[in-house]
Design a protein around this motif. Structure first.
Motif, PDB file in Angstrom:
ATOM      1  N   ALA A 156       0.824  -1.207   0.000  1.00 32.54           N
ATOM      2  CA  ALA A 156       0.000   0.000   0.000  1.00 32.54           C
ATOM      3  C   ALA A 156       0.855   1.252   0.000  1.00 32.54           C
ATOM      4  O   ALA A 156       0.518   2.254  -0.657  1.00 32.54           O
TER       5      ALA A 156
ATOM      6  N   SER B 234      -2.021  -5.210  -1.865  1.00 30.04           N
ATOM      7  CA  SER B 234      -3.055  -4.178  -1.852  1.00 30.04           C
ATOM      8  C   SER B 234      -3.657  -4.113  -3.246  1.00 30.04           C
ATOM      9  O   SER B 234      -2.925  -4.040  -4.238  1.00 30.04           O
TER      10      SER B 234
ATOM     11  N   SER C  20      -7.525   0.994  -0.798  1.00 33.14           N
ATOM     12  CA  SER C  20      -7.373  -0.313  -1.422  1.00 33.14           C
ATOM     13  C   SER C  20      -7.655  -1.426  -0.422  1.00 33.14           C
ATOM     14  O   SER C  20      -7.584  -1.237   0.796  1.00 33.14           O
TER      15      SER C  20
ATOM     16  N   THR D  90      -6.378  -4.269   1.438  1.00 32.41           N
ATOM     17  CA  THR D  90      -5.033  -4.674   1.843  1.00 32.41           C
ATOM     18  C   THR D  90      -5.124  -5.851   2.802  1.00 32.41           C
ATOM     19  O   THR D  90      -5.862  -5.796   3.792  1.00 32.41           O
TER      20      THR D  90
END
Length: 679
Positions: free
Chosen positions: A437, A473, A548, A550
């Motif tokens: 990420a 991610s 996102s 993750t």
């Protein structure tokens, strides 16, 4: 009842004696009827799905559609069998008479039937979740909220004292009054599991106890855009299914833009029990007395026999061989991109990968470990899928994803160089590896700083061979799947593959993990993007790396990991991906006749076949890309995209032509070198 007035207007166009098939679509557009025929009218008429009925234009927001030119003949035949307006009215009258007769009959029999038949009790799984929330609040009302300015110490105290598994994080600047915390604006959610993660991260960074407990919850909460919620009318069964599939332990109940409360698995279990079932002498004798207290001689059992070989290998680091293959949209040229073969013409399909709007990177780097004294080999990989509609605005849709992936690799190369220097200097500041990420976030900022216009989905992964973990991610509809050999006889009856008899199956290669995709609507994924200025509207397709999905997953030796853009997942079923992967394994001798035990014995004997894996892993990626290309141009298959399109009231059959990039990864037990051959 069908909309007969609409159908009559369609008949006037389609059945006109002077109209030809070639003039059909222009006639529809000219008369303004392109958005006049709802898809529900088409679907309810049971028209066979096929290339003849594929739409030339679909409006996703309304579900309206226009048909291809070749559908004119089929429509003539179809409409000729439809009832006239008078027939439709007669049918409606008949249905109304039958309905009224049924009501009269029910009323006349109501008195006798009610005395004979008792109302069936509702199953627990069918109870609305709002009833669970009411029962919980009746027993005890607690405000499950905490200000975003509060620290971890305060959050832990609130969870323990109030018996909370999670709390909604609020912005105290929007309070209506000092005594009504629940009326303020919700900005996120934090769970007891999140608090443990915060403490663990602080301890890893060698922070003092006070520094860890003084961290603000607003910096570590799940943002409001990622909170999974339920609606009051949804049932206990549905909520349990959502919690199990998404791995969440607490669901906010959202009604008319307000969080009515939080529901956990324990709340749902408690709802199914009366107070008498949880207390009293009978409850103690039946549920507690025979199960309370362990003897002083209690010990832990040895691992099961079928896991011992795997656990022996778990003490050793794992390695990974990576291969990539890609193909552009089959009907793409340097000037344009055709929707179908008809638009593209008789030319050969495209194979020039420079035309693809997908991008990827693979980086083998050495980064400092947690001690900061030793560099460790780490593999990063990523894929990005550019949004082709930017071409309509004069923007090259390839530039954004390719720059994004290039910057991801640049960041990792720079970190490896800096990390090496700091290890040599003994600097303790660089003890932490860069998370996927964080790589995505830094690359995104660099792309915006360079003013690269465009957008793309993104998926970045990191393989940690020492801990046997894959961290990743994902934002949008690219993704990762993990394939693993799992013996049916060990996995249990409920986990068996029921599509084929056990005696007829040559292997138990299963889908062990599928990453979560993020879509705003059908075929409309969330993405990283830049228009030249920041967009502060929450109702946008553009998201940040922090939004996102993750997560981390445990991997095993022999696992096959597939990272790909939607060009693969839209055209190839997951089971077909597993079948192609199994063919690749058997062809290259990595497993024979599905014998997992024989493979593990070969590993114990030191035959890893690592070099051979490194040589042929790209063949697996190429085979999957080839299968995706074949399916995408086949108008007669029911592709994953076509099935999902129909579920969303969009007429579609066949595959979905698109760019396709596949990164295939094979987890092995030794690094590629001359010491490990095909013996």
């Amino acid at each position: 009842m069908r909309n007969t007035s609409v159908i009559r207007r369609w008949k006037q166009i389609i059945l006109h004696p002077n109209r030809t098939c070639k003039e059909f679509v222009p006639a529809v557009k000219t008369c303004g009827l392109e958005t006049k025929l709802p898809y529900s009218t088409v679907a309810s008429s049971r028209i066979p799905h096929g290339p003849l009925f594929k739409t030339t234009k679909v409006t996703p927001l309304t579900g309206h559609c226009a048909l291809e030119r070749g559908a004119a003949v089929a429509w003539r035949r179809f409409l000729a069998t439809m009832p006239s307006e008078s027939d439709a009215r007669a049918q409606a009258r008949g249905e109304h008479i039958m309905e009224q007769s049924s009501k009269i009959k029910d009323n006349s029999e109501g008195d006798t039937s009610s005395s004979v038949q008792e109302k069936k009790p509702m199953r627990l799984r069918d109870v609305p979740i709002s009833e669970v929330l009411k029962a919980k609040h009746t027993l005890r009302w607690v405000e499950p909220v905490i200000p975003k300015e509060a620290n971890v110490r305060k959050a832990i105290q609130s969870c323990i004292e109030n018996g909370l598994s999670a709390m909604m994080v609020i912005d105290t600047n929007t309070l209506d009054s000092s005594h009504a915390l629940e009326r303020s604006k919700v900005v996120g959610m934090i769970t007891s599991r999140d608090l443990l993660r915060i403490i663990n991260a602080g301890l890893k960074d060698n922070q003092s106890d006070s520094d860890v407990l003084d961290r603000k919850v607003g910096k570590f909460m799940t943002p409001i855009t990622q909170v999974i919620y339920a609606r009051p009318e949804e049932t206990i069964g549905m909520c349990r299914s959502i919690m199990a599939k998404l791995g969440v332990k607490c669901l906010p109940i959202l009604s008319h833009g307000r969080v009515e409360g939080l529901v956990t698995s324990r709340d749902m279990n408690d709802y199914g029990l009366d107070a008498a079932d949880r207390g009293g002498k009978k409850h103690y004798l039946e549920s507690v007395s025979e199960r309370v207290g362990l003897s002083s001689n209690t010990s832990m059992a040895d691992p099961p026999s079928y896991l011992r070989a795997h656990l022996a290998l778990q003490q050793k680091p794992l390695f990974m061989n990576v291969g990539v293959s890609e193909l552009p949209h089959p009907f793409k040229t340097s000037e344009s991109c055709g929707i179908s073969r008809r638009d593209f013409g008789p030319k050969d399909e495209a194979y020039d990968v420079s035309l693809s709007e997908d991008a990827h990177f693979i980086a083998h780097v050495k980064l400092p470990d947690e001690t900061g004294k030793e560099a460790r080999d780490v593999i990063y990989a990523g894929v990005a899928d550019g949004v082709g509609s930017w071409r309509e605005y004069g923007v090259d849709p390839r530039e954004f994803p390719k720059t994004l992936m290039q910057e991801c690799e640049n960041i990792l190369r720079e970190a490896a160089t800096k990390g090496k220097k700091n290890v040599e200097k003994g600097d303790e500041k660089f003890r932490r590896q860069i998370s996927p990420a964080e790589v995505m976030a830094q690359a995104y900022e660099r792309v915006k700083a360079d003013n690269i216009i465009g957008s793309s989905t993104a998926c970045v992964a990191m393989f940690d061979g020492l801990r046997h973990q894959l961290h990743f991610s994902n934002l949008g509809d690219s993704g990762i799947i993990v394939l693993r050999h799992i013996d049916s006889n060990i996995a249990g009856t409920l986990k068996r593959n029921t599509t084929k008899a056990r005696t007829n199956r040559q292997s138990d290669l299963r889908i062990a993990f599928v990453s979560q995709q993020q879509l705003r609507s059908f075929n409309h994924p969330y993405q990283l993007g830049w228009t030249g200025e920041e967009i502060h509207n929450e109702d946008t397709s553009f998201k940040n790396a922090a939004d996102s999905c993750t997560t981390s997953i445990h991997v095993r030796r022999g696992d096959i990991i597939i990272m790909a853009t939607d060009g693969l997942f839209d055209n190839v079923e997951l089971e077909d991906i597993a079948s192609v992967s199994l063919e690749w394994e058997e062809k290259n001798g990595f497993i024979r006749d599905g014998d997992i035990a024989a493979r593990e014995k070969r590993w114990e004997a030191g035959s890893s076949m690592t070099n051979h894996s490194a040589e042929v892993i790209e063949d697996l990626a190429a085979a999957l890309v080839k299968r995706a290309r074949e399916n995408s141009t086949n108008p007669n298959i029911e592709s994953p995209f076509a099935i999902l399109a129909k579920e969303n009231d969009i007429m579609w059959s066949g595959g979905m032509p698109d760019d396709c990039t596949v990164v295939a990864m094979h987890v092995v037990g030794a690094p590629s070198s001359g010491d490990h051959n095909m013996s």
